[in-house]
Design an enzyme around this catalytic site. Structure first.
Site, PDB file in Angstrom:
ATOM      1  N   SER A 148       0.811  -1.213   0.000  1.00 35.23           N
ATOM      2  CA  SER A 148       0.000   0.000   0.000  1.00 35.23           C
ATOM      3  C   SER A 148       0.844   1.263   0.000  1.00 35.23           C
ATOM      4  CB  SER A 148      -0.919   0.009   1.223  1.00 35.23           C
ATOM      5  OG  SER A 148      -0.149   0.259   2.392  1.00 35.23           O
ATOM      6  N   CYS A 149       0.184   2.381  -0.198  1.00 36.82           N
ATOM      7  CA  CYS A 149       0.875   3.667  -0.215  1.00 36.82           C
ATOM      8  C   CYS A 149       1.616   3.915   1.094  1.00 36.82           C
ATOM      9  CB  CYS A 149      -0.111   4.797  -0.493  1.00 36.82           C
ATOM     10  SG  CYS A 149      -1.564   4.809   0.590  1.00 36.82           S
ATOM     11  N   HIS A 229      -1.329  11.639   3.172  1.00 33.36           N
ATOM     12  CA  HIS A 229      -1.127  11.120   4.518  1.00 33.36           C
ATOM     13  C   HIS A 229       0.068  11.827   5.154  1.00 33.36           C
ATOM     14  CE1 HIS A 229      -3.806   7.844   3.476  1.00 33.36           C
ATOM     15  NE2 HIS A 229      -2.968   7.332   2.607  1.00 33.36           N
TER      16      HIS A 229
END
Length: 371
Positions: A148-149, A229
């Protein structure tokens, strides 16, 4: 309808993209930019605006389900997704979380190597992939999962620290965006949520799919934002490097962008504005953005030290170069150094942002003296 796909020049990898949403459309454009790859086509389930974008960009469009809605919308399709899988050397599955696992039998039927995204469970593929940390584990594999990121962002930082100094314990608090700009149904709208309340969040076990022996704890939160994020890291190191040494170590990593204090970038909003002004497609940030002045190392009494930093992760984009490298890894056509070089050059990662050389970023003290 003629379903024949014309051959490409010898040596070009034909890459099919199943799913043309947030990640798929970016991966398709990145693959098109590579000197040794071509986009065999993209598959969509619905004829929405992204399908229109695919047509306008000249990608062969394949229907992942019934093609009748596409015809009704005036969109010509080249065939069904199974034709795309059969004609591709590699398939990048960029479908929503959980759908990739459902597509796995299709890829296996045609013996087409597949690359899944981090929304899938780790068991969907033999290896979880990060180009910086474990490129070699994907060499010649039938399938890999690009993590994932957030896991990608953590892996890029932890790998050089672990290799150079050694990590005793990593702790990360992840302040996560509530949704991508296009995800109108996501939230929270006006709240700050522990997500999950339990510890660790799912990110620590995911990082351990890349670093099996790493001791790491993560805590997650969701906030009403769409941009990026933000991670707050505390890493206990086995040795006692200086702050300057750690800063230089991270600045030398080509997918870590150290943001100097002199730029006055104090948050994700300005980072995104900077990337748009710098001419990045869609304002994408493929690198981790680490605030240089946040990097701090405090020696402990027992010969260890605690390293701290803040970084921002563009959830729509940081896995894009990893997908490109995974294509070369899974087909075993280039080693890590060569693949990363090709990917970076084709995307412009090696040039930083607006001419900013990340490998010669001044320290905050140096930056202040330059003003």
């Amino acid at each position: 309808m003629d379903l024949t796909i014309s051959p490409e020049p010898l040596g070009m990898l034909r890459v099919g993209i199943n799913g043309f949403g947030t990640i798929g459309k970016r991966v398709a454009d990145a693959v098109r930019a590579q000197p040794d790859m071509t986009v065999a086509g993209v598959a969509k389930r619905t004829p929405n605006y992204e399908a229109e974008v695919a047509r306008d960009r000249g990608y062969a469009l394949f229907a992942a389900a019934d093609d009748t809605p596409f015809t009704a919308a005036g969109l010509d399709v080249a065939g069904h997704v199974r034709q795309l899988v059969a004609a591709s050397d590699v398939i990048v599955d960029a479908t929503p979380a959980g759908v990739g696992a459902q597509n796995r039998p299709l890829y296996e039927k045609f013996d087409t190597p597949a690359i899944y995204q981090g929304g899938e469970d780790a068991g969907v593929a033999p290896a979880s992939f990060n180009a910086r940390a474990n490129y070699g584990e994907a060499a010649g594999a039938d399938a890999v999962r690009v993590v994932s990121c957030n896991t990608t962002g953590l892996s890029r930082v932890l790998a050089p620290l672990d290799e150079t100094v050694g990590i005793e314990k990593a702790r990360a608090t992840l302040v996560r965006r509530g949704g991508d700009p296009s995800q109108t149904g996501r939230g929270p709208i006006n709240d700050t949520l522990p997500d999950p309340v339990s510890i660790p969040s799912h990110h620590a076990p995911d990082v351990q799919t890349v670093f099996p022996d790493l001791s790491i704890d993560t805590m997650g939160m969701k906030v009403p934002a769409t941009l990026m994020h933000t991670h707050a890291l505390n890493v206990t190191l086995s040795g006692t490097p200086t702050t300057a040494e750690v800063r230089d170590l991270l600045a030398d990593e080509d997918r870590l962008l150290l943001v100097p204090e002199r730029l006055g970038i104090d948050g994700a909003g300005k980072l995104k504005e900077y990337t748009r002004d710098a001419g990045r497609p869609r304002g994408d940030v493929w690198e981790n953005c680490i605030w240089a002045e946040s990097i701090s190392v405090e020696p402990l009494d027992d010969g260890r030290s605690d390293c701290y930093l803040f970084q921002a992760i563009h959830q729509e984009a940081d896995v894009v170069p990893e997908n490109v490298d995974a294509i070369r890894a899974i087909t075993d056509v280039a080693d890590r150094a060569e693949s990363v070089r090709r990917t970076n050059e084709a995307l412009g990662i090696d040039r930083g942002l607006a001419g900013l050389d990340t490998r010669s970023t001044p320290t905050p003290r140096d930056a202040a003296s330059d003003d």
